[in-house]
Scaffold this motif. Structure first.
Motif, PDB file in Angstrom:
ATOM      1  N   TRP A   1      66.699  19.396  48.641  1.00  0.00           N
ATOM      2  CA  TRP A   1      65.739  20.486  48.438  1.00  0.00           C
ATOM      3  C   TRP A   1      65.706  21.452  49.609  1.00  0.00           C
TER       4      TRP A   1
ATOM      5  N   ILE B   1      66.015  22.094  40.846  1.00  0.00           N
ATOM      6  CA  ILE B   1      65.825  20.980  41.775  1.00  0.00           C
ATOM      7  C   ILE B   1      64.552  20.206  41.478  1.00  0.00           C
TER       8      ILE B   1
ATOM      9  N   LEU C   1      71.973  28.486  50.126  1.00  0.00           N
ATOM     10  CA  LEU C   1      71.311  28.291  48.830  1.00  0.00           C
ATOM     11  C   LEU C   1      72.327  27.846  47.781  1.00  0.00           C
TER      12      LEU C   1
ATOM     13  N   TRP D   1      66.804  32.235  43.392  1.00  0.00           N
ATOM     14  CA  TRP D   1      66.067  31.221  44.151  1.00  0.00           C
ATOM     15  C   TRP D   1      65.131  30.448  43.230  1.00  0.00           C
TER      16      TRP D   1
ATOM     17  N   ALA E   1      67.649  24.592  49.445  1.00  0.00           N
ATOM     18  CA  ALA E   1      67.170  25.662  48.561  1.00  0.00           C
ATOM     19  C   ALA E   1      65.926  26.328  49.122  1.00  0.00           C
ATOM     20  N   VAL E   2      65.007  25.515  49.635  1.00  0.00           N
ATOM     21  CA  VAL E   2      63.692  26.044  49.993  1.00  0.00           C
ATOM     22  C   VAL E   2      63.774  27.037  51.152  1.00  0.00           C
TER      23      VAL E   2
ATOM     24  N   LEU F   1      65.191  26.492  42.437  1.00  0.00           N
ATOM     25  CA  LEU F   1      64.024  25.636  42.679  1.00  0.00           C
ATOM     26  C   LEU F   1      63.636  24.896  41.401  1.00  0.00           C
TER      27      LEU F   1
END
Lengths: 342, 362
Positions: free
Chosen positions: B307, A167, B297, A160, B310-311, A164
């Motif tokens: 985004w 991104i 994800l 993760w 993913a978040v 992040l």
């Protein structure tokens, strides 16, 4: 000492053999005939369409290939041959491009080793001071912050955090602080001075390195803190203080040295996680390392390469266990070779 | 033979009392409860069928009906077969929709793929135009199920082998210990990847592999506990009263060795959820039509502008893993007599002593 070592190594070798049997069986029993794969364009790509009049030739060629790869023999004979090859340093030939597996691994290995070695160094460089700080000032604000912070950090899934970072920090629509893939800039020039080349390399490795490291240093700093707290309450620490030693000496010499044991055992246990961790991190950041090679090979069903990496991973794990046992004896004289269960 | 029951109840009660003092663990327990409720009621919160539909003078309860059909006790009425409920609802007198009127797999044709979070799609849509909020709910169900099933498999194997090794010792212990050592030397995550990639994708396969590879910790715990407990007097007493091996093990030794297993199981849930998410993230193992946190994800990997892909799922994985780790931590503190005493005396939280939390890919 020597006989203990020999005994351990013999046992390790036996364990390693058992693991390779498991790995071998899984890759051979898996559905999907490598020969079919070979002909459907897995190997060397290219000639995928086969006209019907050539079909008979193809069948014959498949048979020949099966014989050449030894796939027509019973499984245990195949395993024997594979093992013999491994012991003589031959890891076989990739199903995908026909290159020796050794070559493929050797060209990917340096990056993975560099990344992991840097990660381990960084882990200890951060974890030890942080653990000491946290243990010396128990209950202080700094301790509470590191406690909560460490817990959060090692519960954060690396895939993760990696995503992040890709991104938000690697180009995309937001910040472009780090490159998102590879180990070299597009405008890389071999004629750059060494510091510029090194800088470029480190710039590419910074984000993967952070993702590889944060979980382990958070974990290790907690282990050290717990261990130091336990030692701090011992009588000999009170004695050290009572005889007037400066606090610095008490902490660094008396407490720290006796607290280091769990850290040492963890060095060995970190090793086996490296291969798995490399797969994830190298895939996220498109780094051409061993983990990425493993991931690609699994997807392409390139069994010789998969088996080689699997075996390398288990060898690493076993060596890690051995190293941590040996280190344990080295740092703690109370533990003797003879009394340890093998 | 329930002579030991009162004592173990007292012990259990004391552990529970200490556990309650660990605020973090209690809050985590509540969060797990909320997640479980969300997982169970996912179909009622997010569904592409209305709860209640009144059309052409007839009343239907499509969501409930779906359960009936799933159980095989009801079948769809002819007029509802292959019907688009969105269309049908337009001519309906009343239609009561779930708060999220999409299912996790439903491709919303009216909406484009990659919609950022909005009032129509609270958490946005993915590359196929599927609603992320619905996918997250469904993912909760998948993750919690995987965590639970995997840990049950691990506990069964671990307790059985650990008990045998610890209780009998000798060559049985030797064989089982060697086996454990072999398992420890296997690069588990890589094995997981290989097996999940070469066999047809299936969520059950993932559960089985995770279960079969992760039991060593529990087995080692149980083994050492059995080694310790089997020499105690009450075991000797049970034996001399003529209890069979199985009875002595099951009724007398096991209950006294079980506590640390709970700690391992709690960490095991976290670790299983993490492993499944990592596999799905790499696009391996779980069939493409099943939406999990990891698979959402995964879509963010190749579409770095989205985004929200993913978040949200990442945060869900993080939250779930953290709360299970905290519960395990709280349990361990409660079971450890040293910290337990300190906790009860102060009535506050002890600093957590970390041993074996779920560390990814280990």
């Amino acid at each position: 000492m020597l006989s203990y070592l020999v005994q351990r190594i013999v046992l390790l070798a036996a364990t390693f053999l058992a693991i390779t049997v498991i790995g071998f069986t899984i890759t051979r029993l898996a559905p999907g005939d490598p020969v079919e794969l070979y002909f459907s364009g897995g190997l060397a790509g290219g000639d995928t369409g086969v006209s019907t009049d050539r079909l008979k030739n193809v069948e014959r060629a498949k048979e020949a290939l099966r014989k050449q790869l030894g796939l027509d023999r019973p499984l245990y004979v195949q395993y024997g041959i594979w093992l013999g090859d491994i012991l003589t340093g031959d890891l076989g030939t990739s199903f995908k491009d026909g290159r020796p597996v050794w070559d493929k691994i050797l060209e990917r290995l340096p990056l993975t080793i560099t990344l992991n070695a840097m990660s381990i160094l960084l882990t200890f460089a951060i974890a030890i001071p942080l653990g000491i700080l946290s243990a010396v000032r128990t209950g202080s604000l700094a301790d509470q912050v590191t406690t909560v912070g460490a817990f959060m950090l090692y519960s954060l899934p690396s895939f993760w955090v990696g995503t992040l970072i890709i991104i938000f920090l690697c180009g995309g629509d937001y910040f472009a602080w780090f490159p998102s893939a590879g180990v070299r800039s597009i405008d890389f020039d071999p004629s750059w001075p060494w510091y510029q080349r090194l800088g470029d390399y480190l710039h590419h490795l910074a984000a993967p390195l952070f993702v590889t490291t944060y979980g382990t240093f958070a974990y290790l700093s907690r282990v050290l803190r717990a261990s130091m707290l336990e030692v701090k309450s011992q009588d000999y620490i009170r004695t050290a203080r009572a005889k007037g030693l400066p606090e610095r000496t008490v902490i660094l010499k008396h407490v720290l040295r006796n607290s280091i044991i769990p850290i040492v055992t963890n060095i060995g246990l970190l090793l086996p996680a490296l291969i798995g961790g490399s797969v994830i991190i190298e895939t996220i950041f498109s780094l051409p390392g061993l983990g990425y090679l493993g991931y690609e090979s699994i997807l392409q069903r390139d069994y010789p390469t998969v088996l080689a990496i699997f075996s390398a991973g288990s060898a690493l794990a076993l060596i890690g266990i051995l190293i941590s046992d040996l280190l344990l004896v080295a740092v703690d004289p109370r533990i003797s070779f003879a009394s340890r269960p093998a | 033979m329930s002579a030991r029951a009162p004592q173990s109840q007292r012990y259990g009660a004391r552990v529970w009392r200490t556990f309650r003092h660990t605020q973090r663990a209690i809050v985590s327990l509540y969060i797990v409860g909320v997640l479980a409720v969300l997982a169970l009621s996912a179909d009622f919160i997010a569904n592409d069928k209305p709860h209640y539909l009144s059309v052409r003078g007839e009343s239907y309860f499509p969501v409930l009906l779906e359960y009936g059909v799933g159980l095989g006790v009801r079948s769809w009425p002819a007029e509802l077969r292959n019907v688009d409920f969105y269309e049908l609802a337009r001519e309906a007198d009343t239609a009561i929709w779930p708060p999220i009127p999409y299912s996790s797999t439903r491709v919303d044709i009216r909406s484009q793929p990659f919609k950022a979070p909005s009032s129509a799609h609270w958490l946005g849509t993915d590359h196929l135009g599927r609603d992320i909020a619905a996918g997250m709910l469904h993912g909760t169900r998948v993750s919690l199920t995987i965590g639970l099933v995997v840990v049950l498999i691990q506990a069964t194997i671990g307790i059985a082998l650990g008990a045998l090794a610890g209780f009998y010792g000798g060559w049985i212990d030797l064989v089982i210990s060697r086996f454990i050592e072999i398992m420890l030397g296997i690069p588990t995550f890589f094995l997981l990847l290989t097996v999940a990639a070469v066999f047809p994708p299936s969520i059950y396969l993932i559960m089985i592999i995770l279960g079969l590879t992760g039991w060593t910790g529990i087995a080692r715990y149980v083994r050492s506990e059995f080694l310790r407990v089997r020499a105690l007097d009450f075991v000797e007493a049970a034996r001399s009263l003529g209890g069979s091996d199985l009875r002595v093990m099951g009724r007398h030794v096991l209950p006294n060795s079980l506590a640390p297993v709970l700690v391992s199981m709690s960490f095991g849930v976290a670790s299983a959820i993490l492993s499944e998410s990592a596999l799905s993230f790499l696009g391996i193992g779980v069939p493409a039509h099943i939406v999990t946190w990891g698979s959402i994800l995964s879509a963010a990997r190749t579409n770095t502008f989205a985004w929200w892909l993913a978040v949200f799922p990442g945060a869900a994985i993080f939250l779930t893993v953290t709360v299970y780790n905290l519960i395990g931590d709280g349990l361990r503190d409660a079971l450890d007599p040293k910290t337990a005493l300190a906790l009860e005396a102060r009535g506050t939280e002890a600093a957590p002593v970390l041993q074996t939390p779920a560390v990814e890919t280990a």
